[in-house]
Write a protein that holds these residues in place. Structure first.
Motif, mmCIF file in Angstrom:
data_model
loop_
_atom_site.group_PDB
_atom_site.id
_atom_site.type_symbol
_atom_site.label_atom_id
_atom_site.label_comp_id
_atom_site.label_asym_id
_atom_site.label_seq_id
_atom_site.Cartn_x
_atom_site.Cartn_y
_atom_site.Cartn_z
ATOM 1 N N UNK A 87 0.831 -1.200 0.000
ATOM 2 C CA UNK A 87 0.000 0.000 0.000
ATOM 3 C C UNK A 87 0.868 1.254 0.000
ATOM 4 N N UNK A 88 1.913 1.259 0.816
ATOM 5 C CA UNK A 88 2.824 2.400 0.847
ATOM 6 C C UNK A 88 3.558 2.540 -0.476
ATOM 7 N N UNK A 89 3.994 1.417 -1.054
ATOM 8 C CA UNK A 89 4.716 1.452 -2.326
ATOM 9 C C UNK A 89 3.849 2.001 -3.453
ATOM 10 N N UNK A 90 2.532 1.798 -3.363
ATOM 11 C CA UNK A 90 1.613 2.228 -4.419
ATOM 12 C C UNK A 90 1.072 3.630 -4.192
ATOM 13 N N UNK A 91 1.389 4.228 -3.064
ATOM 14 C CA UNK A 91 0.797 5.512 -2.745
ATOM 15 C C UNK A 91 -0.655 5.409 -2.329
ATOM 16 N N UNK A 92 -1.024 4.259 -1.743
ATOM 17 C CA UNK A 92 -2.394 4.098 -1.254
ATOM 18 C C UNK A 92 -3.372 3.595 -2.285
ATOM 19 N N UNK A 93 -2.936 2.633 -3.131
ATOM 20 C CA UNK A 93 -3.823 2.127 -4.187
ATOM 21 C C UNK A 93 -4.186 0.651 -4.006
ATOM 22 N N UNK A 94 -3.919 0.079 -2.850
ATOM 23 C CA UNK A 94 -4.065 -1.362 -2.659
ATOM 24 C C UNK A 94 -5.390 -1.704 -1.981
ATOM 25 N N UNK A 95 -5.982 -2.838 -2.398
ATOM 26 C CA UNK A 95 -7.174 -3.386 -1.752
ATOM 27 C C UNK A 95 -6.919 -4.871 -1.495
ATOM 28 N N UNK A 96 -7.451 -5.371 -0.391
ATOM 29 C CA UNK A 96 -7.245 -6.764 -0.006
ATOM 30 C C UNK A 96 -8.543 -7.544 -0.106
ATOM 31 N N UNK A 97 -8.645 -8.378 -1.150
ATOM 32 C CA UNK A 97 -9.697 -9.379 -1.197
ATOM 33 C C UNK A 97 -9.170 -10.618 -0.498
ATOM 34 N N UNK A 98 -9.914 -11.144 0.448
ATOM 35 C CA UNK A 98 -9.416 -12.260 1.250
ATOM 36 C C UNK A 98 -10.549 -13.226 1.572
ATOM 37 N N UNK A 99 -10.208 -14.525 1.588
ATOM 38 C CA UNK A 99 -11.185 -15.558 1.893
ATOM 39 C C UNK A 99 -10.567 -16.661 2.732
ATOM 40 N N UNK A 100 -11.328 -17.711 2.941
ATOM 41 C CA UNK A 100 -10.889 -18.794 3.819
ATOM 42 C C UNK A 100 -9.846 -19.693 3.176
ATOM 43 N N UNK A 101 -9.746 -19.660 1.826
ATOM 44 C CA UNK A 101 -8.952 -20.657 1.110
ATOM 45 C C UNK A 101 -9.818 -21.869 0.810
ATOM 46 N N UNK A 102 -9.634 -22.443 -0.396
ATOM 47 C CA UNK A 102 -10.540 -23.534 -0.778
ATOM 48 C C UNK A 102 -9.843 -24.675 -1.531
ATOM 49 N N UNK A 103 -8.662 -24.447 -2.069
ATOM 50 C CA UNK A 103 -8.042 -25.377 -3.004
ATOM 51 C C UNK A 103 -7.099 -26.304 -2.232
ATOM 52 N N UNK A 104 -7.642 -27.462 -1.807
ATOM 53 C CA UNK A 104 -6.866 -28.370 -0.976
ATOM 54 C C UNK A 104 -5.597 -28.876 -1.627
ATOM 55 N N UNK A 105 -5.672 -29.265 -2.905
ATOM 56 C CA UNK A 105 -4.505 -29.824 -3.589
ATOM 57 C C UNK A 105 -3.364 -28.815 -3.662
ATOM 58 N N UNK A 106 -3.720 -27.553 -3.820
ATOM 59 C CA UNK A 106 -2.721 -26.485 -3.862
ATOM 60 C C UNK A 106 -1.947 -26.421 -2.547
ATOM 61 N N UNK A 107 -2.644 -26.532 -1.448
ATOM 62 C CA UNK A 107 -1.998 -26.504 -0.145
ATOM 63 C C UNK A 107 -1.064 -27.709 0.015
#
Length: 313
Positions: A87-107
């Motif tokens: 966020x600091x590097x962008x000058x305040x242009x960052x947004x955080x989409x976040x969830x529980x995680x769903x892709x078991x094989x990836x983990x």
């Protein structure tokens, strides 16, 4: 952004710059380390927040974010510092989409714990409490921010990460679940994303009721939607772009056709209540499609919904 076969950073940068040049307001990428086919040898994983930090210095206008970061990937204190840094590097242009995680094989493939669904939701609530607690903590406070949960513990943090945006970058939470997801989003989200497929209007209504239940004005947060797209000026171009969309589920929920068809699709989502639309484009090297949408669609949807773009597998 999560293209069919992954992407090198230069590919991510080229698409982000094309997005900015075309007049979109934001560029989002998803936070995955595997594609839909976990055995695809062509897949090139890249870390979501490393690339977003790079884009923060190599773009100048578009907002940058994740759809969505898996809450299982990084300890919440570390994630708070990572997002604040970008966020600091962008000058305040960052947004955080976040969830529980769903892709078991990836983990499994990357050695990351993948608890049960209920445990992931429990951890998710604690992740959000730690993130917002650190971001709004007062530097030098005595005592500092502390948190004791079932899954995470923070003790007397007197030097919390400083974000460029205040009180902190917008948090986006979404999904199709009718209970825990809207309730958590009502507490923490600046934007509720209704996900793909099903009754979007009903999901918005459930989220609105969850806001009312805790005394929050349902009109205050943003409401967003996802729209896969294959847009072209003739049948051959449309068919070529539609062929890249991976699954029948995605095709059945996509806007496939001319710029006029896409314009109508965005308008339909706006009528349901969406003020933000994420256009999912599946070929990251097809920069001409981005330019086409920018020239032939965006001028007709100004004010109907915020116009944003992303790429997904």
């Amino acid at each position: 952004m999560e293209p069919r076969h992954g992407a090198r950073y230069d590919d991510v940068l080229a698409l982000a710059r094309a997005t900015e040049d075309a007049g979109f307001e934001a560029f989002f990428r998803s936070d995955h380390l595997l594609g839909v086919d976990p055995s695809d040898p062509e897949y090139l994983p890249t870390d979501c927040w490393t690339t977003l930090a790079g884009l923060a210095r190599e773009t100048g206008r578009v907002r940058l974010g994740s759809l969505v970061t898996a809450g299982t990937f990084r300890p919440p204190g570390l994630l708070a510092a990572i997002v604040a840094t970008a966020d600091e590097m962008s000058g305040g242009r960052v947004e955080l989409g976040i969830g529980t995680g769903w892709y078991g094989r990836e983990h499994e493939a990357f050695g990351i714990d993948f608890p049960s669904t209920g445990q992931r939701f429990d951890r998710f609530e604690e992740v959000l409490a730690v993130l917002t607690g650190l971001w709004t903590g007062e530097p030098g406070a005595d005592p500092g921010f502390s948190f004791t949960g079932t899954h995470f513990r923070v003790e007397d943090n007197r030097t919390p990460p400083r974000t460029a945006q205040h009180p902190h970058p917008p948090i986006i939470i979404g999904g199709a679940g009718p209970k825990r997801t809207p309730a958590i989003a009502a507490r923490y989200a600046a934007e509720f994303n209704g996900a793909l497929g099903g009754d979007l209007g009903e999901r918005y209504a459930i989220f609105g009721r969850a806001c009312e239940a805790i005394g929050r004005d349902p009109a205050e947060p943003r409401y967003s939607a996802v729209l896969p797209v294959a847009c072209g000026t003739d049948r051959a171009e449309i068919d070529r772009r539609a062929a890249v969309i991976g699954s029948e589920f995605m095709r059945s929920n996509a806007a496939i056709g001319t710029p006029a068809r896409l314009t109508d699709g965005i308008g339909e989502l706006a009528e349901i209540g969406a003020d933000t639309v994420y256009l999912h484009v599946y070929d990251i090297h097809d920069l001409d499609q981005i330019a086409l949408i920018g020239a032939e669609v965006l001028p007709h949807v100004q004010g109907a919904a915020r116009h944003e773009t992303g790429v997904t597998s």
